[in-house]
Scaffold this motif. Structure first.
Motif, PDB file in Angstrom:
ATOM      1  N   LEU A 160      -4.499   0.305  -5.505  1.00 60.09           N
ATOM      2  CA  LEU A 160      -4.123  -0.657  -4.478  1.00 60.09           C
ATOM      3  C   LEU A 160      -4.390  -2.086  -4.944  1.00 60.09           C
ATOM      4  O   LEU A 160      -3.546  -2.974  -4.781  1.00 60.09           O
ATOM      5  N   THR A 161      -5.555  -2.325  -5.542  1.00 57.87           N
ATOM      6  CA  THR A 161      -5.862  -3.682  -6.011  1.00 57.87           C
ATOM      7  C   THR A 161      -4.940  -4.077  -7.161  1.00 57.87           C
ATOM      8  O   THR A 161      -4.555  -5.252  -7.278  1.00 57.87           O
ATOM      9  N   ALA A 162      -4.556  -3.104  -7.994  1.00 58.12           N
ATOM     10  CA  ALA A 162      -3.627  -3.408  -9.089  1.00 58.12           C
ATOM     11  C   ALA A 162      -2.251  -3.782  -8.542  1.00 58.12           C
ATOM     12  O   ALA A 162      -1.601  -4.704  -9.046  1.00 58.12           O
ATOM     13  N   ALA A 163      -1.800  -3.081  -7.508  1.00 59.82           N
ATOM     14  CA  ALA A 163      -0.501  -3.379  -6.903  1.00 59.82           C
ATOM     15  C   ALA A 163      -0.490  -4.778  -6.304  1.00 59.82           C
ATOM     16  O   ALA A 163       0.474  -5.542  -6.470  1.00 59.82           O
ATOM     17  N   ILE A 164      -1.577  -5.131  -5.616  1.00 57.51           N
ATOM     18  CA  ILE A 164      -1.673  -6.468  -5.021  1.00 57.51           C
ATOM     19  C   ILE A 164      -1.746  -7.538  -6.097  1.00 57.51           C
ATOM     20  O   ILE A 164      -1.098  -8.592  -6.003  1.00 57.51           O
ATOM     21  N   GLY A 176       0.580 -11.998  -9.076  1.00 58.83           N
ATOM     22  CA  GLY A 176       0.650 -12.561 -10.416  1.00 58.83           C
ATOM     23  C   GLY A 176       2.040 -12.427 -11.025  1.00 58.83           C
ATOM     24  O   GLY A 176       2.969 -13.148 -10.634  1.00 58.83           O
ATOM     25  N   PRO A 177       2.224 -11.486 -11.950  1.00 61.92           N
ATOM     26  CA  PRO A 177       3.533 -11.345 -12.604  1.00 61.92           C
ATOM     27  C   PRO A 177       4.669 -11.073 -11.629  1.00 61.92           C
ATOM     28  O   PRO A 177       5.809 -11.448 -11.879  1.00 61.92           O
ATOM     29  N   GLY A 178       4.363 -10.435 -10.500  1.00 63.52           N
ATOM     30  CA  GLY A 178       5.402 -10.098  -9.537  1.00 63.52           C
ATOM     31  C   GLY A 178       6.092 -11.291  -8.914  1.00 63.52           C
ATOM     32  O   GLY A 178       7.205 -11.173  -8.380  1.00 63.52           O
ATOM     33  N   ARG A 179       5.460 -12.456  -8.978  1.00 64.10           N
ATOM     34  CA  ARG A 179       6.080 -13.658  -8.415  1.00 64.10           C
ATOM     35  C   ARG A 179       7.368 -14.028  -9.147  1.00 64.10           C
ATOM     36  O   ARG A 179       8.195 -14.773  -8.615  1.00 64.10           O
ATOM     37  N   ALA A 180       7.549 -13.529 -10.361  1.00 65.83           N
ATOM     38  CA  ALA A 180       8.756 -13.838 -11.136  1.00 65.83           C
ATOM     39  C   ALA A 180       9.954 -13.004 -10.695  1.00 65.83           C
ATOM     40  O   ALA A 180      11.071 -13.233 -11.176  1.00 65.83           O
ATOM     41  N   TYR A 181       9.746 -12.058  -9.783  1.00 63.04           N
ATOM     42  CA  TYR A 181      10.815 -11.156  -9.361  1.00 63.04           C
ATOM     43  C   TYR A 181      11.120 -11.379  -7.880  1.00 63.04           C
ATOM     44  O   TYR A 181      10.234 -11.725  -7.096  1.00 63.04           O
ATOM     45  N   SER A 237       0.801  -1.220   0.000  1.00 64.13           N
ATOM     46  CA  SER A 237       0.000   0.000   0.000  1.00 64.13           C
ATOM     47  C   SER A 237       0.836   1.273   0.000  1.00 64.13           C
ATOM     48  O   SER A 237       0.275   2.376  -0.001  1.00 64.13           O
ATOM     49  N   CYS A 238       2.152   1.136  -0.016  1.00 65.66           N
ATOM     50  CA  CYS A 238       3.027   2.319  -0.058  1.00 65.66           C
ATOM     51  C   CYS A 238       3.971   2.218  -1.250  1.00 65.66           C
ATOM     52  O   CYS A 238       3.719   2.784  -2.300  1.00 65.66           O
ATOM     53  N   ALA A 239       5.061   1.470  -1.101  1.00 66.89           N
ATOM     54  CA  ALA A 239       6.068   1.414  -2.156  1.00 66.89           C
ATOM     55  C   ALA A 239       5.539   0.833  -3.458  1.00 66.89           C
ATOM     56  O   ALA A 239       5.841   1.344  -4.546  1.00 66.89           O
ATOM     57  N   ILE A 240       4.740  -0.245  -3.365  1.00 64.21           N
ATOM     58  CA  ILE A 240       4.280  -0.898  -4.597  1.00 64.21           C
ATOM     59  C   ILE A 240       3.211  -0.051  -5.287  1.00 64.21           C
ATOM     60  O   ILE A 240       3.207   0.066  -6.518  1.00 64.21           O
ATOM     61  N   VAL A 241       2.316   0.543  -4.511  1.00 65.24           N
ATOM     62  CA  VAL A 241       1.327   1.452  -5.100  1.00 65.24           C
ATOM     63  C   VAL A 241       2.021   2.646  -5.756  1.00 65.24           C
ATOM     64  O   VAL A 241       1.663   3.073  -6.859  1.00 65.24           O
ATOM     65  N   ALA A 242       3.035   3.195  -5.073  1.00 66.22           N
ATOM     66  CA  ALA A 242       3.769   4.328  -5.641  1.00 66.22           C
ATOM     67  C   ALA A 242       4.432   3.949  -6.955  1.00 66.22           C
ATOM     68  O   ALA A 242       4.434   4.727  -7.924  1.00 66.22           O
TER      69      ALA A 242
END
Length: 332
Positions: A282-286, A291-296, A187-192
């Motif tokens: 916020l929902t997009a960040a989560i 989803g795609p973020g699991r590859a990083y 809700s902070c760094a990822i949303v930003a």
């Protein structure tokens, strides 16, 4: 503190003034770390219970992460109304809901047992901007992790075992499968980061595009991953705040400032929490993290969880030149 380690007793509805409140007695008592000002050690306080107003939510915190803003306040580089419980990047589980219930960011009703993250800034709902539908530009927002401790308002920051979320707080359910330390900064760094990429793209398809990320810390890494996942060739401007090898694992080519800038520049610096984020962001960040973020390697960008009682040492470590992008803390 795990939910199984805490018992919750709920008293009948009480009337305190115009709004009904629901008393929740916590056994063992909730713990919070009060910041008293630069140069002072955090003081541990015990909160044996809370009185939830209508639509408020009580959460047992699983883990919190230390943002650059927390470090700056602890060092006296930014003002704070003390005493205050700092920390605004957290994940936890709902254990109490005030009268009238509360909605999640997806529009459904929150339930006891939901695993959640929440936005650190809540719009007041009554100023002219809020009433005109521009709550993101609220004139008097409330800041989780930045509001002075007051009566019935001790659990208002992430550096504790529980959080009392005020009515109107944007709360989003999160997957059980992701590590808490990865979810806490959502809700902070990822949303930003998500917002920065969206603003830079301005509706353009990033597939095959050459983009540059200007930024620091976890926000820059997240922006790099988001752009890379959308097919961009990502350059990360070397800043000294992100280890080169870690940046490369997030999909970046690290460059110096001498290189000509491409047409798309993503400005993703760590910055102070200022305005409410939207439910869609916020929902997009989560969704990205799940989803795609699991590859990083987001988990590798965050330290092992440190005991909350060692918060002062953790804050000092987070401000060191060789610090990981995030240091995690939790009650043990």
């Amino acid at each position: 503190m795990k939910l199984a380690e805490s018992t919750l007793a709920t008293a009948p509805m009480l009337s305190r003034g115009p709004a009904p409140r629901t008393d929740h007695v916590l056994r063992p008592a909730a713990v919070a770390m009060a910041f008293l000002g630069p140069g002072h050690r955090h003081e541990e306080i015990a909160v044996p219970g809370v009185a939830l107003a209508e639509h408020e939510v009580l959460v047992v915190i699983e883990v919190s992460t230390i943002c650059e803003l927390d470090v700056q306040i602890a060092r006296g580089l930014r003002p704070a109304s003390v005493p205050v419980v700092l920390g605004h990047e957290s994940v936890g589980r709902v254990i109490g809901i005030g009268a009238g219930g509360a909605d999640a960011a997806d529009g459904g009703r929150l339930q006891v047992g939901d695993r959640v993250v929440w936005a650190p800034v809540t719009a007041c709902g009554v100023c002219d901007r809020c009433e005109s539908g521009r709550s993101q530009a609220c004139r008097t927002p409330a800041v989780f992790g930045g509001s002075r401790i007051g009566p019935h308002r001790e659990l208002t920051g992430g550096f504790g075992g529980h959080a009392q979320l005020s009515a109107g707080t944007l709360i989003a359910r999160v997957p059980e499968s992701l590590p808490g330390a990865v979810l806490a900064p959502a809700s902070c760094a990822i949303v930003a980061a998500w917002t920065a990429v969206q603003a830079a793209a301005h509706g353009r398809d990033l597939e095959g595009a050459r983009v540059r990320v200007r930024g620091t810390g976890l926000t820059a890494l997240a922006a790099t991953a988001i752009a890379h996942a959308h097919g961009a060739e990502v350059e990360l401007l070397e800043s000294g705040t992100v280890p080169r090898r870690l940046a490369e694992r997030f999909g970046a080519t690290v460059i110096t400032n001498r290189e000509p800038e491409p047409g798309i520049v993503i400005r993703a610096a760590e910055r102070a929490v200022a305005q409410p984020c939207t439910a869609s962001a916020l929902t997009a960040a989560i969704s990205f993290l799940a989803g795609p973020g699991r590859a990083y390697p987001f988990a590798d960008a965050i330290s092992a969880v440190r005991p909350l009682r060692e918060l002062d040492a953790a804050l000092a470590a987070a401000g060191a030149a060789d610090a990981p992008p995030r240091i995690a803390v939790a009650v043990r």
